[in-house]
Structures are given as structure tokens and as C-alpha cells.
Design an enzyme around this catalytic site. Structure first.
Site, PDB file in Angstrom:
ATOM      1  N   LEU A 235       0.811  -1.223   0.000  1.00 41.88           N
ATOM      2  CA  LEU A 235       0.000   0.000   0.000  1.00 41.88           C
ATOM      3  C   LEU A 235       0.847   1.277   0.000  1.00 41.88           C
ATOM      4  O   LEU A 235       1.707   1.463   0.872  1.00 41.88           O
ATOM      5  CB  LEU A 235      -0.917  -0.018   1.241  1.00 41.88           C
ATOM      6  CG  LEU A 235      -1.936   1.143   1.320  1.00 41.88           C
ATOM      7  CD1 LEU A 235      -2.929   1.072   0.180  1.00 41.88           C
ATOM      8  CD2 LEU A 235      -2.644   1.125   2.656  1.00 41.88           C
ATOM      9  N   ASP A 236       0.589   2.148  -0.962  1.00 39.08           N
ATOM     10  CA  ASP A 236       1.230   3.475  -1.033  1.00 39.08           C
ATOM     11  C   ASP A 236       2.753   3.402  -1.085  1.00 39.08           C
ATOM     12  O   ASP A 236       3.452   4.327  -0.657  1.00 39.08           O
ATOM     13  CB  ASP A 236       0.798   4.355   0.155  1.00 39.08           C
ATOM     14  CG  ASP A 236      -0.703   4.576   0.182  1.00 39.08           C
ATOM     15  OD1 ASP A 236      -1.305   4.603  -0.910  1.00 39.08           O
ATOM     16  OD2 ASP A 236      -1.278   4.716   1.276  1.00 39.08           O
ATOM     17  N   ALA A 237       3.273   2.293  -1.587  1.00 43.64           N
ATOM     18  CA  ALA A 237       4.726   2.110  -1.600  1.00 43.64           C
ATOM     19  C   ALA A 237       5.273   1.959  -3.021  1.00 43.64           C
ATOM     20  O   ALA A 237       6.456   1.681  -3.205  1.00 43.64           O
ATOM     21  CB  ALA A 237       5.106   0.899  -0.761  1.00 43.64           C
TER      22      ALA A 237
END
Lengths: 291, 291, 291, 291
Positions: A235-237
Site C-alpha cells: 500500500l502506497d509504496a
């Protein structure tokens, strides 16, 4: 994009060594190719080479398919593996936009499409709510409603299956998560790797996950940000494409931050999407080289 | 600061209710106080009130000590506890600067002092290396060398004791960690609470701790930042005073980031220090209200 | 704007002297007024005082009309002449938007209205072309087409007369020139003084007049800008409300500058309009004080 | 600049046609040249081509003089006239800095030199006042005082003659006007064309000439700027190298603007000087291409 003349865009990443520029430039010069834009990057840490070149289509005596075939031989000679592409600016790029309730990014993108600034074919907008159906349809674009049940794994799986079908049917060059509030399952992340762009409403890696403006408000930061990145399973990486920030202070409540943040979210997403559609982004591990 | 005329600065934080502004303004008006600058803030979440006011010293018929005493009664009436102060811009503020090897922040501060922009009395510069002794002394400021052994807890403790003695002897209004690379022990953080300002070379809360530019480079961010914050026992987690960012891209190595970052570090630190010395900062939990 | 509770906004400018804050705060405190936001400014050059205060409507025992009457006495006591106002956030502000062919500012404003961020009543959009009729009407807003002949003074006069009629009939709190490409005649500038906001696509005072991006391109600037200002009889010389810039370089053609510039034009206009509608702007000669 | 390895920098501008990249890259590849950085630009309006390339010195079997000779033949084949150069990063660049009373730019440059960030040989600082003599000499750099009489044409001519002598004796690669408040006579502008860099304290073309912050304050702008440009005979009208801005508002007096402006002046000048010394700037009429 509003190019007045048709161009072929060559992108390539390969191990660095002497003579790469000469090999590509020599190949193009021999065919009479008129280079209108060329960018190079060398990463000294990994010893890797990156280039993007735009050639006037009418300067070459063959079409894009033949250019692709011929350039393939050059790329193989440079050990580029599959890390190269040749695209044609002549065809309009196909885009699918995923939304939820918040409309600022969608409005912004539709405005750019309407003005011709973003010369793409928005094949569909898919929303897990219907709030944005009317504005989508006012632009003659199909809107599909796919509801996502909050806490039913089974129903959620079915919804993602339906979403995938709608998206894949459009054969999009870009899947834009324009404040789509659902986390994509890993298999979708994998299948859409390198073409699903998300806008996260924080200056990543700060404030990953839910309610980043609340997190920012709690920490008392003096700037808030937005990040456009490729979607990956973590996530969000994913690889960051574009970021920007805007100043806030003690007077700004969470509601104010949400409002100010929108103005950077939409412009950061638009810039990231533009770079993607112009084939300017090369991936380098979990980072981006934008040429 | 280069104020042409002497002023008294009143700062107060207290529970919000009606009539606070009237109480303070009435008190000042009655004494003939000429308010040259006034700022207010109300936090609706915590229902707390904050104000900062600058009054022309020559407009009042009494001195700062009497103003402090009289205003104390007003503050008590507003249940401000100890959360108020009255300061006099007439006296020069005393500053101690802690440095290591990197000189950009020190150069910047000394340049501001030399030009009169920062009208302070730099009582001492303390360094755990001697690199910056010459430039310090060229400005007629004492430089103290306190070496910090790398891995000896005992020696480190002794060094901090010496540091504390040097700093406390100067009775500073601000202790500036101008790229001082040692983590202060909790008891120093406690004793210097609200007057020790650090510059961290990242956009906090991203990249806490060591080598933030390396962390930023690895993550592939498109902006790097700097944060000025009050030092607290938890590393890089104190109240944020000021932040700024600068754009980077794939061409920037860690060395480039370090170089570009310096330009924001020094300006962010200078802005934060200025706000502190002008008594503009009120603490509100772990956040700052800057009036 | 999305205030959860109704407020009265007091604005006042008057000659500076001691006791003004006390006079206003005392008046409000006596009536039980709960001040939720207060800002002050003193201009030492002209010795003029400015304030803006927001009071919770439900904290006062009388309505806005009576507040206006009572506060009028205070204002007169402070020699404020006509330079004060009391407004009620309870009623929605009325806006008329003037457009030409370019839609980015209109799209942006409509998006903000649709989301509730800009809680106004757009009474009408008037265009000298019909390009933006459809998107306007898709939002249920009347669109009026008033063609402006290029070189017929007579026809132009008639067009402006029709424009004025349409605008004045709406009794707007703001007339927004959202890339309206016609220069308003002096009498309209006079009649709409302090409520007609224009967005100029340059960083004024650079590049006044026609085709500012062409001028910027020719000069080789490294940043382009946008300016929101009140319309006055002298072209692009009115009081500046808000400005911002974006970076360009040698690769940017005029077309690129136009594209990049749009992203700041719309946000600068939106910020300026918001400040205007929240009664935050006080005029001070040809300058603005924004509280 | 802190390059770990020695490089040769090739710069060339010539009429655009197909095959230029191939000609240069082919020439370098044949000699075994390892290109570590390459940038290209084509101006479609003037049909002109620009490139800058960095080659590892140790990758070529000959020295810079022979590279210059051999590349000259390539350049002539491309009709580049005199618009090309080959420089060697091995030798340190020589810089002369002209100052007046204000020291912020000088402090900033000296700090960069001291830290090794700016790896140049500051041959001399020349000032028309002596305020900055001490800090200059503290760095072991000669300071020359050349007083400029205010209203004596004769004396001024003599002063400029002395200035020229001091500067030319140092054979500088860059003459930096670091807030030097004298307007250079046309013949000096001509002789130092392309190597004299000025920092002007406004966002040009706004506020040309004297006291730009006063002009900005009077106009009520919301951002102030700084511009680094090459000096030409027309005042503040030379090719712009770098610009930046900082936000101001109604609270900022001229004194505040001067203070805030300094922080951008010094960084804009440092960036411009760096680009110049790294041979990144190509002139294109009155504009710059920075590669």
C-alpha cells in the site's frame, strides 16, 4: 497530447557501456530519422542507462511496426531485454478512471480532456458510488457503478472481478485511481503493473494509508502534500511519479487541509498521467526515471 | 530583530471563552498601550485560545516588570496558568549554537548576525569537531571544542555534562542545533524544553533518524525537505516550527540531494529561530501556534 | 464557505490610535459575542488600522441588522467613514461568471461548487462565445451568450450594455472574469469596483495586456505566473489579491506555457474569489489587506 | 564542482538537421568516449540545435587539447561557427566577486567555497566599500577596495578602469556581481559578455532598476523575486539564467521584503553561478538554454 505532427517515441533501458548513444543515433540517422526530442540518463550506482527519443514519423521511410522490429535488433544488441518500447503518438491513448465520491480529480481530468489539453479517449469511468455519474455522462463518457460492500470479503471479491472486467474490456493505456478509495487486491496490482496510477493525498512516505490529512493535522506539519505513484501490492509504496506540497499552518483544520490538498492532488495526478501517457516514465527498481 | 522602537511582547494561551480579547485589550487601553501588532487564534477542537501582542514600550507609563506583574493578574483571571509571558525587545537575545563539521547553517546564521538582520548576542559556538572554529572566531565569538567519543557511554556522558555547563553558563534564550550530529540525552531535552531548536534534514515525519537523504534517495521521492523543530526526548518528534522542500529528480545523487538540501536547511532554521526569538511561537501539545 | 455554524463577519478600516481593539472587543464582549476568528493589521506608513472578526451568530442576542446598526456607532466613533461592513455567512453569496472560449477556470469553479467547497449561488455564466454553454447548463446554471463584435465600437457598446444588464439583474456579490477576454469599459469598472475579480495570466506587473505567455516566452523567464486582481479602469493595474508562479525552462514552448499556466490561473482565481466571498479583503489604496 | 572523476564537457549549438546526434555520438564512440551525461535541445521556432555532453577524461586516448582540435572538425561539419566549446573539469575555475556593502551573497558564496561544494578559486573580491573586507580576508582571499565617487563622471571612469584591471588580471571564468550596486559601462559589458553574472533583486522583467523592493511594496505584489542574469549593456535586460520567488503579504514592510528577498537572492545567484561554471548554459539570442 497536442503534438501537431505525428511522432514515434523510443524508450530504452539497458546496462551502461560506451557507444550506446552512437548505436541508437546511428541507427536513426541511417534511416533519415529526425530526432525532435532526446533525453538520456545514466545511473552511476547501478550502472544502468536510460533514454527516450521522439522521432518525426514522416522522417522515416517505414511505419511504426517496422521501426519496432528494426529497433528491436538494436535493443537486443544493447542487452535491453524487454525493457524498451516504441510507441506512436498518432493513436489516441485509452484511459479508464476509477472514482469514489470526491470529484475534484475527475472534474480536473474531464476539463483537460474537453479543452484538448489531454488528448485521450476516456473509455469509461467506474465508481463505487454514483455521485459522479452525471458529470461523467454530461461528457458523453460511460459511467459504471460497481458497489463495494464494506465488510463482506465475498462481495468485495465479486466487485473487484466486475471492476477488472470493465477495465480490461477497455484495453486501457492507463488506469487512473482518481481518489478511488478501495485498496486493489495484489493480483490486480500485478496485472495492471506499470499502468495503474494512484493519487495519494500525502507527501509519501509520510502518512501512508487512511486519512492522511488527519495524520498530518495531528503531527502539526507546516506543509501538506500529494503523491502520484504506480500502484503496487504494498500500500502506497509503489514507484513515485510526481509530488507537490502546499503550505498550511495552525489555523488550518482538517477540513481546510482537505480543501487545500485537493488543489495539489489534482495537479499532481494530471502531471503524472501526462508523463505516463507521453511514455516519459521508465521504471528503475522501485523508482522512476522521467525523461 | 531590527525593530526601530522598543516593544513589549505579550503572549498568552488559555481556555477559550467570550470576552478574552476585551479583557486584554481593555487592560492595555486603560494604560494607554499602543498595540502595533496583534494576532489571535482559537482552536475549536481543544477550545483553547492563543494570542500574541506587541505594544510600544513608550506608550505605557510603567516598565516591563510592572507590565508583567499587572498583566499577570489579567492572565490569572483568564486561567492561563503559567502559559503566558511578557518580554522586552529592548534587550538582545542570547544564543548558543551547537555544530559539528558541516558549516552551512553556521555560515548562514553568522551572516545574518553580521548584517544586523539577526540582532542577537551569540554567546558561544560549541562543536564536537574543530572545523568551524576559525570562522566562529573570525566573528569574535568564542568557540568551544567538546569531543564526543563514538562508542564510550562514559565519555559521552562526560561530554554532554561539559556541553550543558557551557550552554547553561551562557543563559541562552535559544540553543540552536545547527547540524549538531549528537542526539541529546533526555534530561537535556527536558531542561532545555522550549528553547532548543534543531534542524532535521528531511520533511518530517518522513525519514526520521540517520542519513535522511540516503533514505529519500532510496525511496525515490521527487521533493526533499528540511524541518526545524523543538528538541524533545523522542528523536525528531518534537513540535514542528517550520518546514520547506525543494524539487529533486532521478538525476540527483545523494550528494546532489545533500547539496540542494543545505539551501533549505539553513533558511528553515533561520526562519524558525527568528520566530522563536520574536516570541511568536506558542506550544499547543506537540504542535506549534505561530502568531 | 462550509462553516458549520452561522457567523457575522465584521470588517473595518480606520485611522490608527490606541484603544481601537478595546473599543471593538469591549462592544462585542458586552453583547456576549463569541469571537471565533480575529485578525488585525496596522500600516505604520499610513498609520491606518484594519480588522476582520468573525462572531458566532448565536452568541449575540440580536440579528445582523441590529448588529450592523450598533456596530455602526462604534465605527463612527473610530472615524471609519464608510470603510466598514457587517456580513452574515448565513446567506449564500451570489456570483456571476464571465467567460470566453477557455474553460479551465470555469471547470475548476463549477467543480468546487458541485463539491460544496464553494458554497455559492452561481446565478449565471455569460460568454462571448458558446463553447462553455453545455458544461454550464449541465450544472443547472443559466448560460447567456453575448457576442462581442471585433471592430465595431457601436456593437461593442451594445454588447457591454447587455452584459451589464445580465450581471446587474443577478445582484452579484462577485463578478468573476474567468478568462473573459474583453476589456471592461471604465464605467463598468467603476460600477463594479471592489466586486469584479479578474485572473490575468502573468505575474503582474510583468507582461500587462495581450498575450502574456508570448511575452514571457520572448523574454526567457524561468517562472511564469498568474494574478488575481480587482478590475479597475487601468488595464491589469488593479489591487492584487493573489499570485502564484510555476517553473518553466527552455524546453517549454508558448503552448507548454499556456498549459502549465492554466494550472496556476485556476487555483489563483479560486483562492482570490474565496478570500473575497469570505469578506477577508480590505482595500488600502491600490493594495489589498487580506485578513 | 565536486566531481570525483575528471571529465571533458562538450557544448555545441548549430542549425538543426538530421544526423547531428549520430555525428557527435559516432565521433565519441569511435574514440572510446564514455558519455556520463548528455542533454539535447531543439528549438523548433528557430530550428536550432543545442547539446552538452560530459565524457570521462580517462575513457579517451588523447588530452583535452586534442579533443578540442578533433571535435572542432565535427563542429565545423555541423556549421556550428564559434558556438561550441570543450572544457576540462580538471582545472579549478577562477572567480572574481564584486561587492558593495550588503554581504549576504558573499557570505553564502564563501560558505559554499569553504565546504567544498563550490570548488572554485576565488581570485579576489573587489568592493566599492570596505564593509566586507574582513570576512573576505578571513578566508585568505585578497580584498581590493575601489571607491566609486557618486557624481563625478571622471572619477567613476577611473574607478571602472581600476576595476577592470583587477578583474582582468585574475583571468576569471566568472565575474560575479554579488549585489554590486554600480551599473557597468557598456564596454565592460561587452568585454565580459557571457561571463559576468548579476543578481537582481526582483522577478525580472518586473521592477527593473533601482530599489526594486520599494517598487514591489508600492505595487502590492504577493510574491517577490530574484533574478540571476548575464550582464549586458541594457540595464537588467540580459539573458536570464535563474529566478525564484518568495511569498509576502500586507504585513511585510519594505524592510521585511529586503530581508526575505535576501534568502532567494543568494540561492538564485549560487544556482546560476553553478550552472555557468559547469558549462551548462548556452546562449540563444537573449535567452538561455541550460543543459
Amino acid at each position: 497530447m497536442p503534438t501537431t505532427e505525428r511522432r514515434y517515441v523510443i524508450r530504452l533501458a539497458c546496462p551502461d557501456r560506451t557507444g550506446i548513444v552512437a548505436a541508437i543515433a546511428g541507427f536513426l540517422a541511417e534511416a533519415g530519422g529526425w530526432i525532435v526530442e532526446a533525453a538520456y540518463h545514466t545511473d552511476p550506482e547501478t550502472n544502468w542507462f536510460f533514454t527516450r527519443q521522439e522521432v518525426r514519423a514522416d522522417s522515416l521511410p517505414f511505419d511504426v511496426a517496422e521501426l519496432r522490429e528494426r529497433f528491436g535488433a538494436v535493443a537486443r544488441g544493447l542487452h535491453a531485454q524487454s525493457d524498451w518500447s516504441v510507441t506512436d503518438t498518432g493513436g489516441r491513448r485509452r484511459v479508464v478512471i476509477l472514482v469514489s465520491k470526491e470529484g475534484h480529480c475527475l472534474y480536473d481530468l474531464l476539463g483537460r480532456v474537453q479543452s484538448g489539453e489531454l488528448d485521450v479517449d476516456v473509455r469509461a469511468v467506474v465508481g463505487n458510488h454514483t455521485d459522479l455519474a452525471a458529470i461523467t455522462r454530461a461528457h458523453g463518457i460511460p459511467f459504471h457503478h460497481v458497489p463495494f460492500p464494506a465488510c463482506e470479503p465475498e462481495g468485495k471479491r465479486a466487485a473487484f472481478a466486475q471492476l477488472r472486467q470493465l477495465v480490461d474490456a477497455a484495453k486501457p493505456d492507463a488506469v487512473v485511481l482518481a481518489r478511488f478509495m478501495q485498496v486493489l487486491p495484489p493480483e490486480l496490482c500485478a496485472d495492471w503493473a506499470g499502468k495503474a496510477l494512484n493519487i495519494h493525498h500525502s507527501f509519501l512516505p509520510s502518512f501512508v494509508g487512511a486519512r492522511p490529512y488527519h495524520q498530518a493535522h495531528r503531527r502539526g506539519v507546516k506543509l501538506i502534500g500529494a503523491t502520484c505513484h504506480y500502484v503496487t501490492a504494498e500500500l502506497d509504496a509503489g514507484p513515485i511519479v510526481e509530488q507537490d506540497v502546499i503550505r498550511v499552518d495552525h489555523r488550518d483544520s482538517v477540513v481546510d487541509m482537505v480543501r487545500k490538498g485537493r488543489d495539489i492532488e489534482k495537479v499532481v495526478l494530471a502531471r503524472g498521467l501526462r508523463a505516463h501517457l507521453e511514455s516519459r516514465i521508465l521504471l528503475h527498481g522501485n523508482k522512476t526515471v522521467i525523461l
